[in-house]
Design an enzyme around this catalytic site. Sequence first.
Site, short mmCIF file in Angstrom:
data_model
loop_
_atom_site.label_atom_id
_atom_site.label_comp_id
_atom_site.label_asym_id
_atom_site.label_seq_id
_atom_site.Cartn_x
_atom_site.Cartn_y
_atom_site.Cartn_z
N ALA A 246 4.41 5.95 6.62
CA ALA A 246 4.70 5.26 7.87
C ALA A 246 6.19 5.38 8.21
CB ALA A 246 4.31 3.79 7.75
N SER B 218 0.83 -1.20 0.00
CA SER B 218 0.00 0.00 0.00
C SER B 218 0.86 1.25 0.00
CB SER B 218 -0.94 0.03 1.20
OG SER B 218 -0.37 0.69 2.30
N ILE B 219 0.21 2.36 -0.33
CA ILE B 219 0.88 3.66 -0.36
C ILE B 219 1.29 4.10 1.03
CG2 ILE B 219 -1.23 5.06 -0.06
CD1 ILE B 219 -0.06 6.94 -2.26
N LYS B 220 0.67 3.54 2.05
CA LYS B 220 0.94 3.96 3.42
C LYS B 220 2.36 3.64 3.89
CE LYS B 220 -3.27 5.51 4.38
NZ LYS B 220 -3.57 6.89 4.78
N ASP B 221 3.04 2.75 3.16
CA ASP B 221 4.44 2.48 3.52
C ASP B 221 5.25 3.76 3.50
OD1 ASP B 221 3.69 -0.16 3.54
OD2 ASP B 221 4.87 -0.75 1.80
#
Length: 451
Positions: free
Chosen positions: A48, A42-45
């Site tokens: 984060a 996901s893009i959230k890597d």
Amino acid sequence: MDVKNNILETIGNTPLVRLNKITKDLPCDVYAKVEYFNPGNSIKDRMAVKMLEVAEKDGKLKPGGTIIECTSGNTGMGLAMAAVVKGYKCIFTTTDKQSQSKTDILRALGAEVIICPTNVEPEDPHSYYSVAARLEKEIPNSFLMNQYDNLANRQAHYESTGPEIWNQTDGKITHLVVTAGTGGTVTGTAMYLKEKNPDIQIWAIDVYGSLLTKYFRTGEVDLNEVHPYVSEGFGEDFVPQNYDMSVIDHFEQVTDKDGAVMTRKLAREEALFCGYSAGSCIQGLLQLKSKLKKGDLVVCILHDHGSRYVAKVYNDQWMAERGYLEVKTFKDIVSARGLQRTITISSDQTVAEAVNMMKQFDIEHIPVTENDELIGAISENGLFQKVFDNPDIRNEKVKNILERSFPIVSYDTTLEKLRTLINKENGAVLAKDETGTFQIVTKYDIIQTLA
């Protein structure tokens, strides 16, 4: 050697992929920024790791400490990976509407996951926001990342997502379309792109039940706009500090159903097996097609991978229960064919009588009864082989050549399930209609339905 020192170094530089079928009626080119190519899918890597690096730099998180975050799963995945590499503990709070697979993945990486109720106010002590804030106060050497108000979130996209899209399109991008949740992706990416070309249109996609759209249009935080929704990963019931509405040009709302249906369509027509928000993103774009013209170059950010939604949006039963999927059932097949008396034969009747019944009624499958109870079945294929081997069998009683009973299912069993039950060995399925009368569906009925 071309190697990475750890998995975190593989984050970013995700591909831009042309959409060919779903957007064929649009006057312009549409490309998908496929973020499930990140290691955490996901893009959230991106954000984060950025939030963690900033927390370390500012001294807010020290070696051996505990990362705390309220997350729908994807941010937690990025933080959990970073924690493994860097040696931190993780505690995540999430809501009970998130898919089980998301929490299972977080636990697989060693994180503790606390499930909280969805339908409570953010200030409620049981909300996943409040529980996370309480844990930070109670646990020594812990830090609440707070992706909603932590500006390192949007900084990550200003530094990586925005430049990647600009370079991949040779600066020709005219529209960015992205679902809006914490505000980090849409704001950070937009800030960079607007600096490069202020004429680039930024379209944020929201869900009905979120207050972000009305806030964008009026500046008013209206809690009357908030109601439960099943879409995951975007929409909010408050306005995170990561938002800078001045870099966003339009908000568009999408229904839960339209987003879910389009998510499955992406997989089937573009081979993009993405999460729920990806379908909502594309649906939002299609709702705005009148604003597009020839020569435009649209980039849609597809946030995450479909593997986290196999029990939900990719599950026929889940979709059908919510009215999102036009699923044909046993009842639909019978209704389309017309109610018919199911022909049965007594176990004491002869094989010759069974053959005559098949000819008379033009059927291939007959349930066999004894004292009004179903005890087995006979079929044209089975009879053919037996009569061919022994012509004298015509005088035998049916009960001596019984085949296995046809499966009995509920009247609302889906077509997909029926197709798995009807096969070479079993040519029919039975179900009781509203009057309690058995109806039969055969392989021929299934073929007629699919024709």
